[in-house]
Design a protein around this motif. Structure first.
Motif, PDB file in Angstrom:
ATOM      1  N   LEU A  77      29.563  16.371  63.884  1.00 15.79           N
ATOM      2  CA  LEU A  77      30.257  16.594  65.149  1.00 15.79           C
ATOM      3  C   LEU A  77      30.231  15.327  66.001  1.00 15.79           C
ATOM      4  O   LEU A  77      31.234  14.975  66.642  1.00 15.79           O
ATOM      5  CB  LEU A  77      29.607  17.758  65.901  1.00 15.79           C
ATOM      6  CG  LEU A  77      30.298  18.177  67.202  1.00 15.79           C
ATOM      7  CD1 LEU A  77      31.742  18.606  66.937  1.00 15.79           C
ATOM      8  CD2 LEU A  77      29.525  19.314  67.875  1.00 15.79           C
ATOM      9  N   LEU A  78      29.110  14.615  65.992  1.00 19.78           N
ATOM     10  CA  LEU A  78      29.029  13.364  66.750  1.00 19.78           C
ATOM     11  C   LEU A  78      29.979  12.317  66.169  1.00 19.78           C
ATOM     12  O   LEU A  78      30.671  11.613  66.912  1.00 19.78           O
ATOM     13  CB  LEU A  78      27.583  12.838  66.739  1.00 19.78           C
ATOM     14  CG  LEU A  78      26.535  13.732  67.395  1.00 19.78           C
ATOM     15  CD1 LEU A  78      25.165  13.073  67.331  1.00 19.78           C
ATOM     16  CD2 LEU A  78      26.906  14.055  68.838  1.00 19.78           C
ATOM     17  N   VAL A  79      30.012  12.215  64.840  1.00 21.18           N
ATOM     18  CA  VAL A  79      30.947  11.281  64.203  1.00 21.18           C
ATOM     19  C   VAL A  79      32.387  11.649  64.565  1.00 21.18           C
ATOM     20  O   VAL A  79      33.207  10.783  64.898  1.00 21.18           O
ATOM     21  CB  VAL A  79      30.765  11.277  62.669  1.00 21.18           C
ATOM     22  CG1 VAL A  79      31.835  10.412  61.994  1.00 21.18           C
ATOM     23  CG2 VAL A  79      29.373  10.775  62.288  1.00 21.18           C
ATOM     24  N   GLY A  80      32.692  12.944  64.516  1.00 20.63           N
ATOM     25  CA  GLY A  80      34.039  13.403  64.831  1.00 20.63           C
ATOM     26  C   GLY A  80      34.430  13.149  66.274  1.00 20.63           C
ATOM     27  O   GLY A  80      35.583  12.798  66.570  1.00 20.63           O
ATOM     28  N   LEU A  81      33.491  13.312  67.196  1.00 19.78           N
ATOM     29  CA  LEU A  81      33.777  13.030  68.606  1.00 19.78           C
ATOM     30  C   LEU A  81      34.139  11.555  68.802  1.00 19.78           C
ATOM     31  O   LEU A  81      35.080  11.223  69.531  1.00 19.78           O
ATOM     32  CB  LEU A  81      32.562  13.387  69.464  1.00 19.78           C
ATOM     33  CG  LEU A  81      32.305  14.878  69.693  1.00 19.78           C
ATOM     34  CD1 LEU A  81      30.914  15.097  70.277  1.00 19.78           C
ATOM     35  CD2 LEU A  81      33.364  15.477  70.613  1.00 19.78           C
ATOM     36  N   SER A  82      33.404  10.679  68.122  1.00 12.62           N
ATOM     37  CA  SER A  82      33.701   9.246  68.222  1.00 12.62           C
ATOM     38  C   SER A  82      35.084   8.939  67.673  1.00 12.62           C
ATOM     39  O   SER A  82      35.847   8.150  68.261  1.00 12.62           O
ATOM     40  CB  SER A  82      32.645   8.440  67.457  1.00 12.62           C
ATOM     41  OG  SER A  82      31.360   8.611  68.017  1.00 12.62           O
ATOM     42  N   MET A  83      35.426   9.541  66.546  1.00 12.12           N
ATOM     43  CA  MET A  83      36.742   9.319  65.950  1.00 12.12           C
ATOM     44  C   MET A  83      37.855   9.876  66.834  1.00 12.12           C
ATOM     45  O   MET A  83      38.917   9.258  66.979  1.00 12.12           O
ATOM     46  CB  MET A  83      36.803   9.984  64.577  1.00 12.12           C
ATOM     47  CG  MET A  83      35.974   9.297  63.511  1.00 12.12           C
ATOM     48  SD  MET A  83      35.912  10.295  62.005  1.00 12.12           S
ATOM     49  CE  MET A  83      37.651  10.441  61.601  1.00 12.12           C
ATOM     50  N   ALA A  84      37.619  11.041  67.403  1.00 16.66           N
ATOM     51  CA  ALA A  84      38.651  11.700  68.208  1.00 16.66           C
ATOM     52  C   ALA A  84      39.044  10.852  69.404  1.00 16.66           C
ATOM     53  O   ALA A  84      40.223  10.759  69.766  1.00 16.66           O
ATOM     54  CB  ALA A  84      38.151  13.068  68.658  1.00 16.66           C
ATOM     55  N   TRP A 441      23.879   7.114  61.436  1.00 17.69           N
ATOM     56  CA  TRP A 441      23.928   8.224  60.474  1.00 17.69           C
ATOM     57  C   TRP A 441      24.738   7.837  59.239  1.00 17.69           C
ATOM     58  O   TRP A 441      24.322   8.081  58.102  1.00 17.69           O
ATOM     59  CB  TRP A 441      24.519   9.457  61.132  1.00 17.69           C
ATOM     60  CG  TRP A 441      24.716  10.622  60.180  1.00 17.69           C
ATOM     61  CD1 TRP A 441      25.896  11.101  59.705  1.00 17.69           C
ATOM     62  CD2 TRP A 441      23.694  11.427  59.592  1.00 17.69           C
ATOM     63  NE1 TRP A 441      25.690  12.159  58.864  1.00 17.69           N
ATOM     64  CE2 TRP A 441      24.341  12.387  58.774  1.00 17.69           C
ATOM     65  CE3 TRP A 441      22.304  11.450  59.678  1.00 17.69           C
ATOM     66  CZ2 TRP A 441      23.638  13.343  58.045  1.00 17.69           C
ATOM     67  CZ3 TRP A 441      21.604  12.407  58.954  1.00 17.69           C
ATOM     68  CH2 TRP A 441      22.260  13.333  58.150  1.00 17.69           C
ATOM     69  N   VAL A 442      25.879   7.228  59.425  1.00 17.62           N
ATOM     70  CA  VAL A 442      26.741   6.878  58.294  1.00 17.62           C
ATOM     71  C   VAL A 442      26.087   5.805  57.424  1.00 17.62           C
ATOM     72  O   VAL A 442      26.189   5.848  56.192  1.00 17.62           O
ATOM     73  CB  VAL A 442      28.126   6.433  58.781  1.00 17.62           C
ATOM     74  CG1 VAL A 442      28.961   5.915  57.616  1.00 17.62           C
ATOM     75  CG2 VAL A 442      28.838   7.600  59.460  1.00 17.62           C
ATOM     76  N   VAL A 443      25.408   4.856  58.025  1.00 17.32           N
ATOM     77  CA  VAL A 443      24.684   3.855  57.233  1.00 17.32           C
ATOM     78  C   VAL A 443      23.661   4.553  56.332  1.00 17.32           C
ATOM     79  O   VAL A 443      23.534   4.239  55.139  1.00 17.32           O
ATOM     80  CB  VAL A 443      23.984   2.826  58.148  1.00 17.32           C
ATOM     81  CG1 VAL A 443      23.019   1.953  57.340  1.00 17.32           C
ATOM     82  CG2 VAL A 443      25.019   1.955  58.852  1.00 17.32           C
TER      83      VAL A 443
END
Length: 502
Positions: A77-84, A441-443
């Motif tokens: 959800l945090l990754v998605g918020l950044s992308m959005a 997180w992605v790293v």
């Protein structure tokens, strides 16, 4: 997080696209709900959760299946918020690589965009392969139960090819049908989860205890480290939470794209997070015999759970609900994948780009890109014929490819700081902290999912995800150094838009 809906002084979708350097070519006929529906359908908890459920049963068991879903959902959800937030600023089907180009320092912007785009292509193809291969596995399980169909690797690959062919044909000739089916898919998934979980809760005489569902740990990987196995087990949840960049890739076909696109990304994640948690609890509480269901002759333990808990007739009917959801998911994945290929080739970044960015004058869709998406997915699934862990490797490739592409623009946006020009949908003061957590997180998961999943490591159990990633990265780097650095997204860039070819 704010959501400003004021329209005064806001450019139209076509005007904003022109400001970004592209001319409207694709038909803009999707609503905000339809945009969300594509991402929700590709996440597809009835696909990702269940096709990797057997992986979860051996790699951590119920405890990791349950708590891994909660933890990974939050981080996603945090990754998605950044992308959005970035999607709102740059609503174009080019998506992630275009964002990287706009956010990177000018001297290196084209390089950032080039490699982001190639990772996105790799991830999109792998997601399509993973979804349709999972559907083939479950379809094989149903045919085994209903008609005595013997499930072999070769036959599973044939079913996989047939499903890809179906999805290619639908995206070629049934464009309006695809749009309708994507909307139907949302309700199919929601009602499917409700019906399946309701049946698993009400029908069986025996259910597992809460202690079993939330704390029971299983390790059948061959590795001795429990912590390592827990981390490997996160793949089930993280693979499910992929593909929601589809909302960005569909923005050139969506009304009010600068708000509908980011909303589609975020809503698809949190609604899937809730639905998936309910679904996983339903299946795990309903396990009758762990060993029997793990060794199911159908090759799909969730199918065996339905049969053992509900009986043959009800179990097979609900298995059809699952297969239907997986077919919806694969269809939407081919759609999104083709839009990414179309946009990337529009900028000349794929071999034979002039072929892949042609648009059908009848449907105004990129038909050639549809078939490249299907054929590339088929090629990625073929190693299953010789490698017993190939499916887990495909899902690892999907996660690695997509999440690197997801996080590069976020990293660049964090570096840009206050200089970032926000769109109408943004995170306000939370943008920086959320972006930093997303990058870290992605790293972590990129390194994790390249590691061996089974011990001992042999040529039959080798995780070939690093090989696939390195091959694509090597090809992209070679082409970049030899040629693309001189023209990609530069002053001599490929045309931003091309006439519809007849």
């Amino acid at each position: 997080m704010t959501d400003e809906d004021a329209t005064a002084g806001v450019p139209s979708d076509e005007e904003r696209l022109a400001q970004l350097g592209y001319t409207q070519v694709l038909a803009r006929r999707m609503s905000a709900f339809a945009n969300y529906a594509v991402s929700f359908t590709i996440i597809s908890v009835l696909s990702g959760c269940l096709t990797l459920y057997s992986f979860g049963m051996t790699t951590g068991g119920p405890a990791v299946i349950t708590w891994g879903w909660v933890a990974v959902g939050l981080m996603t959800l945090l990754v998605g918020l950044s992308m959005a937030e970035i999607c709102s600023a740059y609503p174009t089907s080019a998506g992630l690589y275009f964002w990287a180009h706009r956010l990177a320092p000018p001297r290196s912007a084209a390089a950032w965009a080039w490699f982001t785009g190639w990772f996105n292509v790799l991830g999109q193809v792998a997601v399509t392969a993973g979804i349709d291969f999972g559907a083939a596995s479950f379809l094989g399980a149903y045919l085994n139960l209903q008609f005595g169909f013997e499930v072999t690797r070769g036959r599973t690959v044939l079913l996989f090819a047939a499903i890809l062919l179906l999805h290619g044909l639908l995206n070629t000739f049934g464009v309006r049908i695809v749009a309708v089916l994507n909307s139907v898919s949302v309700w199919w998934h929601v009602l499917g989860v409700v019906v399946i979980v309701g049946a698993l809760a009400a029908v069986p005489d025996h259910h597992r205890s809460a202690g079993f569902v939330f704390t029971h740990f299983v390790n059948e990987t061959g590795w001795g480290s429990g912590a390592y196995v827990v981390l490997l087990g996160l793949l089930m949840a993280q693979y499910t939470f992929t593909g929601y960049d589809a909302s960005a890739h569909m923005t050139e076909e969506t009304h009010d794209a600068a708000t509908a696109g980011p909303k589609g990304i975020v809503r698809s994640i949190w609604t899937s997070w809730i639905a998936g948690f309910v679904l996983l609890l339903g299946f795990t509480f309903a396990i009758q015999s762990y060993d029997k269901e793990l060794a199911s002759p159908t090759g799909a333990p969730p199918a065996q759970i339905l049969l053992d808990a509900l009986g043959a007739t009800s179990g097979k009917l609900l298995l059809l609900v699952v297969i239907g959801a997986q077919l919806f998911c694969g269809m939407a994945s081919v759609t999104a994948n083709s839009r990414m290929i179309y946009a990337f080739s529009r900028d000349g970044a794929l071999p034979f780009s002039r072929v892949w960015h042609t648009v059908s004058p009848r449907t105004r869709t990129p038909v050639a890109a549809v078939w490249l998406a299907a054929l590339a997915a088929l090629a990625l699934g073929l190693p299953y014929l010789i490698n017993s862990t190939a499916y887990a490797a495909v899902t690892s490739i999907a996660v690695i490819g997509l999440y690197i592409a997801y996080v590069v623009p976020t990293f660049l946006r964090v570096r840009k700081g206050a200089a970032f020009e926000r769109g109408p949908w943004h995170l306000g003061r939370w943008s920086g902290p959320i972006g930093v957590i997303s990058v870290l997180w992605v790293v972590a998961i990129t390194v994790l999912f390249m590691l061996p999943q089974v011990s001992p490591v042999t040529w039959k159990t080798f995780n070939y995800a690093p090989v696939a990633v390195l091959v694509v990265l090597g090809f992209a780097a070679t082409w970049w150094l030899a040629s693309a650095r001189h023209w990609f997204l530069g002053t001599t860039r490929a045309p931003a838009s091309d006439p519809v070819e007849k």
